[in-house]
Design a protein around this motif. Structure first.
Motif, PDB file in Angstrom:
ATOM      1  N   HIS A  71       0.829  -1.209   0.000  1.00 32.79           N
ATOM      2  CA  HIS A  71       0.000   0.000   0.000  1.00 32.79           C
ATOM      3  C   HIS A  71       0.862   1.258   0.000  1.00 32.79           C
ATOM      4  O   HIS A  71       0.562   2.234  -0.703  1.00 32.79           O
ATOM      5  CB  HIS A  71      -0.918  -0.006   1.217  1.00 32.79           C
ATOM      6  CG  HIS A  71      -1.792   1.201   1.324  1.00 32.79           C
ATOM      7  ND1 HIS A  71      -2.651   1.601   0.318  1.00 32.79           N
ATOM      8  CD2 HIS A  71      -1.926   2.130   2.310  1.00 32.79           C
ATOM      9  CE1 HIS A  71      -3.290   2.700   0.679  1.00 32.79           C
ATOM     10  NE2 HIS A  71      -2.856   3.046   1.874  1.00 32.79           N
ATOM     11  N   PRO A 112       1.792   7.135  -9.536  1.00 32.90           N
ATOM     12  CA  PRO A 112       0.713   8.001 -10.028  1.00 32.90           C
ATOM     13  C   PRO A 112      -0.656   7.453  -9.664  1.00 32.90           C
ATOM     14  O   PRO A 112      -0.879   6.236  -9.677  1.00 32.90           O
ATOM     15  CB  PRO A 112       0.947   7.988 -11.545  1.00 32.90           C
ATOM     16  CG  PRO A 112       2.403   7.732 -11.705  1.00 32.90           C
ATOM     17  CD  PRO A 112       2.766   6.782 -10.594  1.00 32.90           C
ATOM     18  N   ASN A 113      -1.559   8.354  -9.351  1.00 33.37           N
ATOM     19  CA  ASN A 113      -2.882   7.963  -8.864  1.00 33.37           C
ATOM     20  C   ASN A 113      -3.779   7.552 -10.025  1.00 33.37           C
ATOM     21  O   ASN A 113      -4.671   8.284 -10.442  1.00 33.37           O
ATOM     22  CB  ASN A 113      -3.513   9.104  -8.078  1.00 33.37           C
ATOM     23  CG  ASN A 113      -4.806   8.685  -7.413  1.00 33.37           C
ATOM     24  OD1 ASN A 113      -5.054   7.501  -7.221  1.00 33.37           O
ATOM     25  ND2 ASN A 113      -5.641   9.651  -7.070  1.00 33.37           N
ATOM     26  N   ARG A 114      -3.507   6.366 -10.534  1.00 32.72           N
ATOM     27  CA  ARG A 114      -4.350   5.785 -11.581  1.00 32.72           C
ATOM     28  C   ARG A 114      -4.302   4.269 -11.448  1.00 32.72           C
ATOM     29  O   ARG A 114      -3.375   3.726 -10.852  1.00 32.72           O
ATOM     30  CB  ARG A 114      -3.885   6.232 -12.963  1.00 32.72           C
ATOM     31  CG  ARG A 114      -2.495   5.769 -13.383  1.00 32.72           C
ATOM     32  CD  ARG A 114      -2.180   6.324 -14.764  1.00 32.72           C
ATOM     33  NE  ARG A 114      -1.052   5.665 -15.403  1.00 32.72           N
ATOM     34  CZ  ARG A 114       0.038   6.272 -15.812  1.00 32.72           C
ATOM     35  NH1 ARG A 114       0.183   7.581 -15.605  1.00 32.72           N
ATOM     36  NH2 ARG A 114       0.999   5.607 -16.426  1.00 32.72           N
ATOM     37  N   SER A 170       1.000   4.066  -3.025  1.00 30.82           N
ATOM     38  CA  SER A 170       0.703   5.470  -2.734  1.00 30.82           C
ATOM     39  C   SER A 170       1.754   6.408  -3.307  1.00 30.82           C
ATOM     40  O   SER A 170       1.503   7.614  -3.443  1.00 30.82           O
ATOM     41  CB  SER A 170       0.585   5.681  -1.223  1.00 30.82           C
ATOM     42  OG  SER A 170       1.854   5.563  -0.588  1.00 30.82           O
ATOM     43  N   GLU A 219     -10.128   0.075  -6.109  1.00 32.21           N
ATOM     44  CA  GLU A 219     -10.147   1.207  -7.037  1.00 32.21           C
ATOM     45  C   GLU A 219      -8.790   1.466  -7.668  1.00 32.21           C
ATOM     46  O   GLU A 219      -8.688   2.139  -8.696  1.00 32.21           O
ATOM     47  CB  GLU A 219     -10.655   2.464  -6.328  1.00 32.21           C
ATOM     48  CG  GLU A 219      -9.703   3.081  -5.314  1.00 32.21           C
ATOM     49  CD  GLU A 219      -9.754   2.427  -3.937  1.00 32.21           C
ATOM     50  OE1 GLU A 219      -9.112   2.964  -3.004  1.00 32.21           O
ATOM     51  OE2 GLU A 219     -10.444   1.387  -3.797  1.00 32.21           O
ATOM     52  N   ARG A 220      -7.720   0.937  -7.076  1.00 34.04           N
ATOM     53  CA  ARG A 220      -6.379   1.176  -7.611  1.00 34.04           C
ATOM     54  C   ARG A 220      -5.908   0.085  -8.574  1.00 34.04           C
ATOM     55  O   ARG A 220      -4.840   0.216  -9.160  1.00 34.04           O
ATOM     56  CB  ARG A 220      -5.351   1.286  -6.473  1.00 34.04           C
ATOM     57  CG  ARG A 220      -5.479   2.506  -5.594  1.00 34.04           C
ATOM     58  CD  ARG A 220      -5.384   3.825  -6.361  1.00 34.04           C
ATOM     59  NE  ARG A 220      -4.224   3.939  -7.221  1.00 34.04           N
ATOM     60  CZ  ARG A 220      -3.056   4.471  -6.844  1.00 34.04           C
ATOM     61  NH1 ARG A 220      -2.903   4.905  -5.611  1.00 34.04           N
ATOM     62  NH2 ARG A 220      -2.063   4.589  -7.705  1.00 34.04           N
TER      63      ARG A 220
END
Length: 307
Positions: free
Chosen positions: A101, A108-110, A105, A133-134
């Motif tokens: 995790h 990149p947030n996609r 983090s 969601e990740r």
């Protein structure tokens, strides 16, 4: 195609994880300097190795997948070049999920693809259950649901785990770290354990050893050999499996763990899973990298077509 994988270091809250990636990234990567951007021309594939392996476990796949993914592979704590856990700490399964995790983090947030072998597969299932969601898709090599056992075995498991720690502490006070006369000896030992060739294991063993004073030593933390104090109950493992919403590709070796081969995966609670068998054993990605890469590319292309 050849690919020059670059060294990368992830600075987590408690320790550093070293790894390999397919393009230049800031060094080191941390909460202060995360990887905020990557070219959007291809997805990220995060590669998680198995117990007492390291990031080079995936070296045969790097040149086969780099054209289609941004590749990131790191050594778990106590493995390869990564830091061991702090003194007094051991290697709880759920702490690997926390490690993952923290790494995610810093990316990149996609959504990303995760490829896990053995231990890495089990960790990725639990992470995907909690943070779906990740994750765009999961590739599980020789690993499925997290290890579990009957609740009635909990007292015996606790006793076995505590006794293994006691034995470790006793040995540490009088042990001289195991050494080998040459790299070739270390390689031969690992080949014998995994029943693989020197060519298949050389990159992995090179990252798993170091030379000092004319002798060769293993890098991995000896605490990795201590038994777990607990395991999930079957209901807990089923809840994890049932919560994985993304598509899942299970790749198993023809001579791998037989319990992973199942024509009844749907009844195990998986929402969306397919399984493919390739030649090889538990490290089939080292024995049949072309077939494994082919299945990964087919799987990811089908997901991309649906999105």
């Amino acid at each position: 195609m050849t690919i020059d994988m670059q060294q990368i270091r992830f600075q987590l809250s408690e320790l550093n994880l070293d790894g390999l990636c397919s393009l230049s990234m800031p060094q080191p990567v941390s909460a202060v300097t995360p990887i905020a951007e990557l070219p959007a021309d291809k997805p990220i594939l995060l590669m998680l190795h198995g117990w007492q392996d390291n990031a080079e476990s995936f070296s045969p796949l790097f040149p086969l997948l780099a054209e289609h993914f941004h590749l990131v592979a790191f050594d778990w704590p106590g493995h390869g070049w990564s830091d061991p856990r702090a003194s007094g700490n051991y290697y709880h399964f759920v702490d690997y999920v926390d490690d993952l995790h923290q790494v995610v983090s810093l990316l990149p947030n996609r959504p990303l693809f995760i490829l896990g072998h053995s231990l890495g597969a089990l960790v990725s299932v639990c992470y995907s259950a909690a943070f779906g969601e990740r994750v765009a898709g999961l590739v599980l090599i020789e690993g499925l649901a997290p290890l579990h056992e009957a609740e009635s075995k909990a007292p015996a498991r606790l006793r076995q785990g505590l006794l293994s720690r006691h034995r470790y502490r006793e040995r540490e006070t009088q042990r001289q770290q195991r050494s080998m006369a040459s790299f070739e000896q270390a390689l031969a030992l690992r080949c014998n354990v995994n029943q693989l060739t020197q060519e298949q294991l050389t990159p992995l063993v090179a990252r798993a050893t170091y030379q000092q004073g004319g002798r060769w030593y293993w890098r991995h933390d000896n605490r990795l050999r201590c038994d777990s104090l607990y395991r999930m109950a079957a209901t807990h493992a089923s809840a994890m499996v049932g919560s994985v919403a993304c598509p899942v590709l299970s790749i198993i070796g023809s001579q791998g763990y037989r319990q992973l081969k199942s024509v009844q995966l749907a009844s195990a609670g998986w929402q969306n899973i397919i399984q493919h068998e390739v030649h090889g054993g538990h490290h089939c990605h080292l024995e049949s990298p072309c077939d494994v890469a082919k299945q990964i590319l087919l799987f990811s292309s089908q997901i991309n077509e649906m999105t």
